[in-house]
Structure formats: structure tokens, C-alpha cells
Design an enzyme around this catalytic site. Sequence first.
Site, PDB file in Angstrom:
ATOM      1  N   ASP A 406       0.697  -1.588   0.295  1.00 61.58           N
ATOM      2  CA  ASP A 406      -0.147   0.120  -0.275  1.00 61.58           C
ATOM      3  C   ASP A 406       0.979   1.344  -0.097  1.00 61.58           C
ATOM      4  O   ASP A 406       1.827   1.452   0.715  1.00 61.58           O
ATOM      5  CB  ASP A 406      -0.957   0.190   1.285  1.00 61.58           C
ATOM      6  CG  ASP A 406      -1.398   1.422   1.231  1.00 61.58           C
ATOM      7  OD1 ASP A 406      -2.704   1.955  -0.180  1.00 61.58           O
ATOM      8  OD2 ASP A 406      -1.385   1.952   2.088  1.00 61.58           O
ATOM      9  N   GLU A 435       1.774   0.519  -4.603  1.00 66.99           N
ATOM     10  CA  GLU A 435       1.416   1.762  -5.662  1.00 66.99           C
ATOM     11  C   GLU A 435       2.275   2.434  -5.407  1.00 66.99           C
ATOM     12  O   GLU A 435       2.615   3.173  -4.173  1.00 66.99           O
ATOM     13  CB  GLU A 435      -0.074   2.100  -4.627  1.00 66.99           C
ATOM     14  CG  GLU A 435      -1.011   1.270  -4.295  1.00 66.99           C
ATOM     15  CD  GLU A 435      -1.679   1.642  -3.711  1.00 66.99           C
ATOM     16  OE1 GLU A 435      -3.441   2.304  -4.388  1.00 66.99           O
ATOM     17  OE2 GLU A 435      -1.962   2.019  -2.924  1.00 66.99           O
TER      18      GLU A 435
END
Length: 715
Positions: A406, A435
Site C-alpha cells: 500500500d 502503489e
Amino acid sequence: MTIYNVVVTSFNKIHFVVDDSLNFKIDHFIIKNGDNILNINHYEVCGNKFTALLNSTINIKKECFVIYENLKVKANYSTLFSSKEFNDKYYCNCHLGYNYTKTSTTFKVWSPAAENICLLIYKESEPSPNEKPERVKLNELLNGLWYCTIQTDLEGYYYTYEITVYDNCYEAVDPYTTAIGVNGLRGAIIDLSKTNPENWNYDISPRTRSFTDSIIYETNIRDISIHHNSGVKNKGKFIGLTEDNTFSDKNISTGLNHIKELGITHIQLMPIFDFSHKSIDEKNPTKYNWGYDPQNYNVPEGSYSTNPFNPYCRIYELKLMIMKLHKNGFCVNMDVVFNHLWHHIDNNFQKIFPGYYFRYYENGSMSNGSGCSNDTASENLMMRKFIIDSVKFWVKEYHIDGFRFDLMGLHDIETMNSIRKELDTIDPNIMLYGEGWNLNTALHDDNKACMKNSLKLPKIGHFNDVIRDVIKGNIFIPNDKGYATGKSNLESLLKNCIAASIKNEESNIGIFYNPCETINYVSCHDNYTLWDKICVSCENESLENKKYIQKLCNGIILTSQGIAFLHSGEEFCRTKNMIENSFTSLDNINWIDWDRKALFMDVFQYYKDLISLRKSHSAFRMNKKEDINSHLLFLNDMPQNVVAFILKGYANGDTWKNILVIYNSNKNAEIINIPYNSWNLVGTRDTISNSPLKIIKGSKMQLDPISMTVLYSND
């Protein structure tokens, strides 16, 4: 006079800034470290910036302040904590946490700043005002390691640490604990070997030969089975995904049965580690939360177990689920959230060593690129060690096959590369991706693990927001359209995306250097679902056209080079009733609505057959940019909004010599020129097949509106 940005840069050096250097009097300037006054040996001035070199060493067990007349400003240790000088003195490369045996248990925790640490041993799993713990004082080594050994069998007991630091006393859960009591407020002392299901040691991960062979399917443990018509008995639980032959009342497959039918290779689970008890009370898990608020990183979330009061249960049931998924041919990827903690102050890391595990600006404020009030400092060696240790623990103890990071762009490049290196020593086929957004954190852009630095991050994948927005439109502009939803002049960008977004220095287009670095997707748990985005941006389209758009969007994803990613439920047009950020929404917003599968069975069948086509033909899964450059050829002279390419010459060892793929996003049929040949039609906007639907001969063909067409030839 104002003094600001007071930073300790070395054990005997302080940097600070004044707003009026002309009137600043250094002889009125006092540096206080605890009760001690530190004398300045000499100082340097550059404009309004001062650097003071001290006669004595700063003791980090005490806070440091600068005092000037009526001003008192706290010094920030964060620069010191990331320095080589600090690491040489305090870095601790040993096993932390507890080591249990039936005869003794050893506890180790690291905190150079602590003045005193006691081990608190409890019989109860959660705090109670009536229970008084057994208190054992820990010993400290010079590198800040605190330890003790208890010579008895502690299985079944619970523990915390009582830390005295900077004149405060905190009770904290061991960040390295591998088991917890209900709601994660106490560590649990267990024998991990007793958490293994039968034949666990024979569990085999079906990891793919190449990362580009992966088709990732993102889902949530609660979402996948909580619907009233899921046919799953253990709804919202780990073991709900172990149940065979589950069907809705319309006799349509659900849960694990559905995923098997769909045919993906990797299941990416949204957070399954223990997340904040403030988000979901494990004793009464009625609230909903995605879990992107970490509390205990190395323990499964209790609300997904059938008995969160039993520390063994959540571990056993997660392992049982993983083993079941492996047996059915699926790899299990874990969504990890090391970039922030659930609260910037009320967390175990901050209680044990305040100021070390988080990233700060010079003024002492916390960096907040995560938008969650804090960013962790992955560049600090003991934070980096924790992340690496945790990832390796999940691989070795739980047989996890990959990690989705994340907000990976908040981490530093060296940390991510170190993780990749450590995973390679275990199995180089373990996936690592995240990400790679370039977020506003207190880290230099050149050091961020973001997409623009992909050359520095080999074998690490990034979610490709370019292909996402090119296909469906900008996610931050609801009405914006993309190629599949009707925007023109996107052909050049789309072609680069089809070719794995490989960087082309001549045209200054592209992002990546290898196809395994791009995670191709059009939707995930964030923002509108694909169907909702289509409904917003194409609100005047008919239901049938919206379905064709839905098919085309992931038709592009599943025939492009790179790693394919699907959001669970988009195979039957999942909706969240136009709610963009559903992280705390009710179950009836977030659940996989199994009644909807019956309504959109044609879309499901299309996705299923597309997945089968991709898995059957390696030409769609080239793993070297040189092969893409050699075997992927775009056709010229196409009508506007039509993109066509050939995967030629038995690409990547495919059984088909030449594969012709054509996208038409126009609402009208198009006549196009194709290379003269005898082509076998295997894909239309309605049907995907691995065997010919019809034969097309000649050099022209007609394309359906809003369609993907796939043909092959062995001539």
C-alpha cells in the site's frame, strides 16, 4: 526572536534557524539535555542558519531543548536517528519478539531511548482493572536491546511491555508479537507449531514461472462471502473461502467455487493482518472497515476468525484457508500497509521508541504523505529491519506468495530493493508490487519507491495508473472518459500501454523497463467500481452498450503485455451504489452481490473465457522487453479510435504463429484493412473461444461497435 527547525544532526551537533541573526546572541543560548546543560565548543553561521558543535555527547534517553531568553524549543532527533553514527552505535541485527519453549521463553525488545522496561505477564487476554500482572524487569545491552528469560512454561499467558521513556510510562504490545488476545491489546504466548493444519508442511505454493503469467484477483475476506445469498456457511471468515461447492439460490457458483470457475492465478487479499480495534471490535464485529489501519503487523485479523478470543484460532484458520487455496491452484498475495500506523501517537512503535519509527520534517511535525496523520520512516534501519522481518515471517510461517505494498511510493528505494533481495533468497517467484505513486512525504524524490524510479527497482511491480486512466478516464474526474468509454485521440498512449508501458526514449513515452513492472488494471477497491465509473461517464448509454464497454475495458487488460489485475466482482459488473470510498460503508455496499452474477452472466462468461485465452497463449505474457519489441507489431492506417496489433512469429513460444487483436471503441461498425491471410476468428464482443468461431479470408474485415476482436493464423 524566533528559533525553529531545531535538529540534532549528530551526538554532538545541533542545527537551528533564527529569524533575526543580526540580533541573536549566542552567549544567551542554552542547550539542555535532560537536567544537563551542554556547552558549545564552537558554532558556524550561514545566513540565519546556525550549527553548534558541543563539548559533550547528547544522551538520547533524555529530551533535548534549546533555550533562548523566554523561548524553549524541543530539538528533533529524527535526523540523528537516520544517521550512520546512530546506526553504528545502536543497530541491532538480532531476532526480536519472544522465543517460546516449554521450559523457558526469552523476550527481546529494542529501545535505546527507554530508561526502563518491564515485562508484564497476564492470565487474561484483554485489559481488566482487577488483574495485576507479574512484573519482570528487563536487562539492557549497549545497543538498546532489552531482554529477559523466564524459566517456566508460559504457554497460554499474555504479555505487554511497560516502557519508561522521556519521563512517561506507557504500556505497549510487542510489535514483533506473532499472536494476540482479543482486539490485539495484549500479546499472546503460544507454541506456533500447534497452529499448523494437518499436512501443513506438505503445502505447496503453485507459483507461476514468470510474473507476467499472473492474473491477480483482488478481494476482501468479508466481501467475498458476507452476502445473504453467497451459500457460504462461515460468512465473512477466513474459512468461508475453504468451503467447496457453494451456490446461490439460483444455482450459480459463489465464493471459492466461483473463483475456481473464473480461473485466475493469484488471489490478492485486502488487509488480513490485525487492524485497529477502533475500526472493528473483534468481540462484536458489526462495523465494517477495509483494515488499512495497522495495529499488529504479524498477526491475522481476529474478526475474520470464528473465535477471536482464542489466539490459536485466527492463525490456524488463515493457514487452513491458504492451504486450501494452494490445493486449488491459487497463489495468495497479501496486501501490506507498512507506510503508516492506525494512529500517530497511540501505537506500539511510538510508545516503545518515540520519534524513531516515523518520518518528520525539520520543524518536528510528522510527515503525512499517507493522509493518515503519519508516515513511517522505512529508511531508518530498524524500521527497515522490521518490514523485512515481517515480510519474511509471512512467507515462512504462512506460505504467502506475494505482497502488494500500500502506498509503496512512501517507502525508500533501498528498503524495497532489500525486501526483493531477501525474498529472492527464499523464492525468486514471490511477487512484490505496490502503489508507486509519488506522494508528498519528507523523503527526497530520488529516494522514493515510485514509478518514475522504476529503473532503480528491478523485479518490483507498480500499479499502472496510465493504462487505468487511458482506458476508462481520470478517476478523480467522474465524468471524464477514456478510450473504451468514448474519448478520442488516445491511440498512441494506448499502444504504449499494450506494450507493457515500456519506456521509449525517442518518443519520451512509457514508464517501465520490463513487462513484469506494470500491474495493468482499470479498477481496484479504491474509487468507483468500473461499472459505476461507466455509469457516471456514460450515463446516456444503453445497458447493452455499458456491458460492451465493461467487456472492452478488461479485454484490453487481458490482452496487453504485463501483469493482469482484476477487481473482484467486475466480472459481473459490481456496483457500490456510486460510493467512491467505501472503506467504512455497510456490508450491502461492499459485499460481492451474488444475485448480480445471475443478471450479468454474459459478462462473467466473457471474462472467464478471456482469462482462459490469456492463460492458454503465452504470446500475451511475454516477460522480456526485447521479445515485445521483436514480436509485437501495431498496424497502421486504422480508423480513428481503432487500435490493432499482431503478436507475430510464435511469440514467447505460443502455439499460434500470429495473433491479431483489434479494439474498436467507436459506437459504429468499422471496415479495416488487415494483412492478407486465412484468419481464425476466436474473439468477438460477445464470445471468446480457444477454437475457431469462423474463418476470415482476405485483407478486409468488419468490426462490431465497442468491441475487441481476436484472430489467429498458423499460415
